[in-house]
Design an enzyme around this catalytic site. Structure first.
Site, PDB file in Angstrom:
ATOM      1  N   LYS A  96       0.858  -1.192   0.000  1.00  0.00           N
ATOM      2  CA  LYS A  96       0.000   0.000   0.000  1.00  0.00           C
ATOM      3  C   LYS A  96       0.889   1.234   0.000  1.00  0.00           C
ATOM      4  CE  LYS A  96      -4.203   1.385  -0.298  1.00  0.00           C
ATOM      5  NZ  LYS A  96      -4.999   0.994  -1.462  1.00  0.00           N
ATOM      6  N   SER A 145      -8.504  -0.407  -5.218  1.00  0.00           N
ATOM      7  CA  SER A 145      -8.652   0.004  -3.828  1.00  0.00           C
ATOM      8  C   SER A 145     -10.125   0.290  -3.547  1.00  0.00           C
ATOM      9  CB  SER A 145      -7.764   1.215  -3.543  1.00  0.00           C
ATOM     10  OG  SER A 145      -7.450   1.274  -2.158  1.00  0.00           O
TER      11      SER A 145
END
Length: 608
Positions: free
Chosen positions: A202, A400
């Site tokens: 991430k 996402s």
């Protein structure tokens, strides 16, 4: 007659703006002017002559949803004879090419480019598939440019003949993704950054805390670029005169080819000046040397013709609702270029309750954003799936938060080069204590509890506060994982392995079970009709519905100053770089999640 109204109104408008008396116009007077323009703009429209070439400017910006026009843009298009929209939706482009395929008056397509474009490869793939259908019908495609970039060549490679200016260049240097790192600048000016995150891939927070990509971020970016480039090579390899190996050889050794080299190696068929191309097209369309140009109609103008023809032959029956989720996902209503969680959720809720709507297609083109807003939208998608089919079509990016809202789709479609996945969560908290202190500014606070000012930007968070925020991010990440386990019916262990914030290409996402099928928007619409068992009697309605020119004018002219009717020139390279830097920093304004938790792609993820 239209010219009379056009120039008369332009003169009146100039006088109004010049005298600054716009506010003195009565409502009735404005309505008369609007009515005049509307009447003049609703004439018979352009005619399509026999043996016409459909002219497709590859520099056109192709979006998913209909762009919101400013009053100035709407007026400018109405008042300018030659003005055409520089933006069309993907569905408009594909349906227009398909309409031309079946139109005996259209002889072929002429591809060219007037400037660079930024259309993603997933978008280009759907357009190329439409061009392939056109060519398979036996019609001609001719492509010409002064210089060919990879994106343009991706489309042009379908052509029967590719031409290049004798002094032109063919760019073939591969793909790149450059990240701007702001950590050093923020530190220099005294802006503090604290982050929480789950998922070693991430990397959205990295530009704010690092000066270069982490090994994990570099690994996933390299793999994603490799997948997209592989699709490029496979696609252009269909051209008889070149091979994927030959293209890669140029990428590895040269990066670009001069015109003569491009011709010698088979990348282009012939070198020609523009006047020679026009002469060729004149002959093809039955024109003589004395004629000014060849018989032609541009893609936007032909789109208006085909739209009118489809309107008169519109299929009746059940409705498939096509809903667009394009842009950053933010809490609340959001702006015109954002996916407002509350706004989109309400739209989906209304469609769920509408008995005339038998199926929904959710077109997602979003890098994600607010976790809270994503959850609000996802819940409505889940509720629709329980009562009627909802098929998800992923565009260039659906990752996402964009994947969060997609996960409960009855069926999920993506292109091989769609950017998806990135199942992870992060939090980012800025503070300006050091910046203020350097300027002599200090803050003092009185509070009734130790965490009453946890949201302040005037100081760093304490270790205890960061632990609380990290726990919250961990819980949201676990919610994300459970969501994928339930919606995609995947083992928890597998989801844990493929999550970690990792970005995947569409083709890999299908292999991992995150995507059901490879296909475009039209494939998703047909799948929705099949799942709803609608047969042949159905129609597609787009949401949010676009406004007419008259609506735009009335909404914006009656209560705001009229913007100058002057096209904005392209910026010089330095200005363009500064604008890009501003965009990098301004993304922070989209971080409005009430819990400071975000499911978003890396901030500067661009492919060149």
């Amino acid at each position: 007659m239209r010219d009379f109204f056009k120039y008369t109104f332009a003169s009146i408008l100039g006088t109004i703006v010049g005298l600054g008396v716009l506010g003195a116009l009565s409502l009735g007077g404005l309505l008369i002017i609007v009515g005049t323009i509307a009447t003049s703009s609703k004439d018979a429209g352009p005619n399509v002559e026999n043996n016409s070439m459909l002219v497709f400017d590859l520099s056109m910006n192709i979006t998913d949803s209909q762009p919101t026009s400013t009053t100035a843009e709407a007026l400018s298009r109405t008042l300018s004879e030659d003005s055409e929209p520089s933006t069309m939706t993907l569905r408009q482009v594909v349906e227009t090419i398909d309409a031309a395929t079946a139109d005996d008056r259209i002889l072929g397509i002429y591809l060219h480019s007037t400037s660079s474009s930024s259309n993603g490869f997933a978008t280009l793939r759907e357009v190329r598939e439409a061009l392939e259908r056109f060519q398979d019908s036996g019609k001609t495609i001719i492509a010409y440019d002064q210089d060919w970039s990879e994106g343009e060549y991706y489309l042009a490679s379908v052509s029967d003949e590719i031409l290049l200016n004798p002094l032109g260049v063919l760019e073939m240097n591969g793909l790149s993704s450059e990240t701007t790192f702001l950590a050093g600048g923020l530190q220099k000016y005294g802006v503090g950054v604290q982050v929480t995150r789950v998922g070693k891939y991430k990397s959205a927070v990295e530009p704010f805390v690092l000066t270069q990509s982490s090994p994990e971020s570099r690994q996933q970016t390299e793999k994603l670029l490799s997948d997209i480039w592989s699709d490029f090579l496979t696609t252009v390899d269909r051209r008889e005169k070149i091979s994927a190996q030959q293209v890669q050889q140029v990428v590895n050794t040269r990066g670009m080819l001069m015109a003569t080299e491009a011709e010698q190696q088979g990348f282009v068929d012939r070198l020609a000046y523009f006047d020679e191309v026009v002469a060729q097209l004149k002959e093809l369309t039955g024109k003589t040397e004395e004629d000014r140009t060849f018989e032609q109609i541009s893609l936007p103008r032909y789109a208006a013709v085909s739209d009118a023809q489809r309107a008169t032959k519109a299929r009746s029956g059940s409705q498939i609702a096509l809903v667009y989720a394009e842009g950053e996902i933010v809490s609340g209503e959001g702006g015109s270029n954002q996916v407002g969680g509350d706004r989109l959720a309400k739209q989906l809720r209304d469609l769920r309750r509408d008995e005339d709507v038998k199926a929904v297609v959710l077109r997602v083109n979003s890098p994600g954003g607010s976790a809270t807003a994503s959850e609000v939208i996802q819940r409505e998608v889940q509720l629709i799936a329980e009562s009627k089919p909802i098929v998800v079509s992923m565009g260039n990016v659906a990752a996402s938060g964009g994947y969060w809202i997609s996960s409960y789709g009855s069926k999920i479609f993506a292109q091989p080069n769609t950017v998806t996945g990135s199942i992870g969560v992060f939090g980012m908290l800025l503070n300006v204590q050091s910046l203020g202190n350097k300027q002599g500014v200090t803050w003092d606070v009185v509070k009734t509890g130790p965490y009453a000012d946890i949201d302040t930007i005037t100081r760093p968070r304490t270790a205890q506060e960061m632990a609380i925020i990290q726990q919250m991010v961990d819980r949201i990440y676990q919610r994300f994982l459970n969501l994928i386990v339930q919606s995609r019916n995947l083992p928890a262990q597998k989801v844990s392995e493929i999550a970690q914030g990792r970005v995947w290409s569409g083709q890999e996402a299908q292999q991992l079970g995150l995507v059901d099928e490879i296909g475009g928007l039209n494939d998703a619409i047909l799948a929705a009709a099949e799942l709803a068992e609608l047969g042949e009697e159905w129609k597609v309605e787009e949401y949010p519905q676009t406004r007419t020119f008259e609506q735009i004018l009335l909404e914006r002219l009656l209560g705001s100053r009229l913007k100058a009717l002057v096209p904005t020139p392209e910026p010089d390279p330095l200005t363009a770089q500064l604008q890009q830097l501003y965009e990098e920093v301004s993304i922070v304004k989209n971080l409005n999640d009430p819990f400071h938790a975000y499911t978003r792609l890396p901030f500067t993820f661009r492919i060149h």
